[in-house]
Design a protein around this motif. Structure first.
Motif, PDB file in Angstrom:
ATOM      1  N   MET A   1       0.841  -1.183   0.000  1.00 42.23           N
ATOM      2  CA  MET A   1       0.000   0.000   0.000  1.00 42.23           C
ATOM      3  C   MET A   1       0.880   1.238   0.000  1.00 42.23           C
ATOM      4  O   MET A   1       1.888   1.302   0.684  1.00 42.23           O
ATOM      5  N   ASP A   2       0.488   2.223  -0.748  1.00 40.44           N
ATOM      6  CA  ASP A   2       1.203   3.499  -0.782  1.00 40.44           C
ATOM      7  C   ASP A   2       1.038   4.167   0.573  1.00 40.44           C
ATOM      8  O   ASP A   2      -0.056   4.281   1.103  1.00 40.44           O
ATOM      9  N   THR A   3       2.143   4.610   1.153  1.00 39.97           N
ATOM     10  CA  THR A   3       2.073   5.199   2.483  1.00 39.97           C
ATOM     11  C   THR A   3       1.980   6.714   2.447  1.00 39.97           C
ATOM     12  O   THR A   3       2.000   7.357   3.491  1.00 39.97           O
ATOM     13  N   ALA A   4       1.854   7.304   1.291  1.00 40.76           N
ATOM     14  CA  ALA A   4       1.703   8.759   1.208  1.00 40.76           C
ATOM     15  C   ALA A   4       0.422   9.165   1.910  1.00 40.76           C
ATOM     16  O   ALA A   4      -0.625   8.565   1.728  1.00 40.76           O
ATOM     17  N   GLY A   5       0.499  10.167   2.753  1.00 43.21           N
ATOM     18  CA  GLY A   5      -0.682  10.651   3.458  1.00 43.21           C
ATOM     19  C   GLY A   5      -0.992   9.892   4.731  1.00 43.21           C
ATOM     20  O   GLY A   5      -2.001  10.132   5.371  1.00 43.21           O
ATOM     21  N   VAL A   6      -0.168   8.918   5.127  1.00 44.12           N
ATOM     22  CA  VAL A   6      -0.415   8.173   6.355  1.00 44.12           C
ATOM     23  C   VAL A   6      -0.024   9.044   7.545  1.00 44.12           C
ATOM     24  O   VAL A   6       1.036   9.655   7.547  1.00 44.12           O
ATOM     25  N   THR A   7      -0.880   9.077   8.542  1.00 44.93           N
ATOM     26  CA  THR A   7      -0.673   9.940   9.709  1.00 44.93           C
ATOM     27  C   THR A   7       0.156   9.243  10.770  1.00 44.93           C
ATOM     28  O   THR A   7       0.465   8.060  10.670  1.00 44.93           O
ATOM     29  N   LEU A   9      -0.876   8.318  13.534  1.00 43.74           N
ATOM     30  CA  LEU A   9      -1.678   7.267  14.146  1.00 43.74           C
ATOM     31  C   LEU A   9      -1.713   6.016  13.285  1.00 43.74           C
ATOM     32  O   LEU A   9      -2.336   5.033  13.651  1.00 43.74           O
ATOM     33  N   GLY A  10      -1.047   6.044  12.138  1.00 42.61           N
ATOM     34  CA  GLY A  10      -1.011   4.878  11.279  1.00 42.61           C
ATOM     35  C   GLY A  10      -2.150   4.811  10.282  1.00 42.61           C
ATOM     36  O   GLY A  10      -2.252   3.847   9.555  1.00 42.61           O
ATOM     37  N   LEU A  11      -3.006   5.809  10.255  1.00 44.30           N
ATOM     38  CA  LEU A  11      -4.122   5.827   9.317  1.00 44.30           C
ATOM     39  C   LEU A  11      -3.928   6.942   8.311  1.00 44.30           C
ATOM     40  O   LEU A  11      -3.447   8.021   8.646  1.00 44.30           O
ATOM     41  N   SER A  12      -4.334   6.683   7.089  1.00 44.17           N
ATOM     42  CA  SER A  12      -4.247   7.704   6.048  1.00 44.17           C
ATOM     43  C   SER A  12      -5.245   8.824   6.328  1.00 44.17           C
ATOM     44  O   SER A  12      -6.176   8.668   7.132  1.00 44.17           O
ATOM     45  N   ASP A  13      -5.050   9.938   5.651  1.00 45.52           N
ATOM     46  CA  ASP A  13      -5.982  11.058   5.782  1.00 45.52           C
ATOM     47  C   ASP A  13      -7.396  10.642   5.391  1.00 45.52           C
ATOM     48  O   ASP A  13      -8.372  11.057   6.019  1.00 45.52           O
ATOM     49  N   GLU A  14      -7.523   9.805   4.354  1.00 44.81           N
ATOM     50  CA  GLU A  14      -8.835   9.365   3.899  1.00 44.81           C
ATOM     51  C   GLU A  14      -9.529   8.512   4.967  1.00 44.81           C
ATOM     52  O   GLU A  14     -10.718   8.655   5.213  1.00 44.81           O
ATOM     53  N   ALA A  15      -8.774   7.615   5.605  1.00 43.01           N
ATOM     54  CA  ALA A  15      -9.352   6.772   6.658  1.00 43.01           C
ATOM     55  C   ALA A  15      -9.786   7.618   7.847  1.00 43.01           C
ATOM     56  O   ALA A  15     -10.868   7.414   8.404  1.00 43.01           O
TER      57      ALA A  15
END
Length: 170
Positions: A1-7, A9-15
Motif C-alpha cells: 500500500m502506498d504510504t503517502a498521506g499516512v498519519t 496514528l497509522g491511518l491515512s488522511d482518507e481513513a
C-alpha cells in the motif's frame, strides 16, 4: 500500500476522514444508536463502537466513534455488521428476482427501533441502528450525505486499510 498521506496514528488522511464522518453521523443525528460500514463481501470496515475504531489521538485528532456510550444490537457492532451484510444480501437477491435493479436503501421499522441500510457506490453498505423515536427522514438524509461523501474515497486500498485497522484492534 502506498504510504503517502499516512498519519502518525497509522491511518491515512482518507481513513481518518471517514472515521470523522462516522463520528459526526453518530453524534449529530438524534436517535442513532450504532453504525457500521460493511464491505461488499460482508467484512466490518468502520463502526461506532469504540473498541472497533481508530485509537484516540492527541488533542485535535479524531477520537473513537460512539461517544454517547450507546450500544447496538446485543451491544456488539459485529452483530450489527452481520445483520447489515445479511440484509444487504437478501435485498439484493430479492431485487434480482424482481428485476428491480440496484438496491439503494432498506428500512426495517420495529417496535424497539429501526434499522436502515444504504448502499455505498462501491457495493459496501452503511447500516444504522436507531431508537424507536428517531426522525426517519433525518436519519435517511444524513446517511445519504455520508454515502455521498464516502463513496468516492472508498477505494480498494482504503477498504484494505480500514479492514486491517479493525483486525488490529479486534
Amino acid at each position: 500500500m502506498d504510504t503517502a498521506g499516512v498519519t502518525a496514528l497509522g491511518l491515512s488522511d482518507e481513513a481518518r476522514s471517514l472515521h470523522w464522518l462516522l463520528t459526526d453521523l453518530v453524534e449529530e443525528v438524534p436517535g442513532v444508536l450504532s453504525v457500521a460500514v460493511v464491505s461488499s463481501d460482508g467484512l466490518l470496515l468502520l463502526s461506532s463502537s469504540p473498541e472497533r475504531t481508530a485509537p484516540a489521538g492527541p488533542a485535535g485528532a479524531p477520537q473513537p466513534c460512539g461517544a454517547r456510550g450507546t450500544e447496538g444490537p446485543r451491544g456488539s457492532t459485529a452483530d450489527l455488521a452481520t445483520i447489515v451484510a445479511g440484509l444487504g444480501s437478501l435485498t439484493t437477491g430479492a431485487a434480482a428476482l424482481m428485476d428491480g435493479g440496484v438496491v439503494k436503501q432498506t428500512m426495517v421499522a420495529m417496535d424497539g427501533g429501526g434499522l436502515f441500510v444504504m448502499t455505498i457506490s462501491d457495493g459496501s453498505l452503511l447500516g444504522v441502528h436507531t431508537a424507536p423515536d428517531c426522525d426517519m427522514s433525518i436519519v435517511a438524509y444524513q446517511m445519504a450525505l455520508f454515502v455521498g461523501r464516502a463513496g468516492h474515497v472508498l477505494t480498494p486500498e482504503l477498504r484494505r486499510e480500514l479492514r486491517q485497522s479493525v483486525e488490529a484492534v479486534g
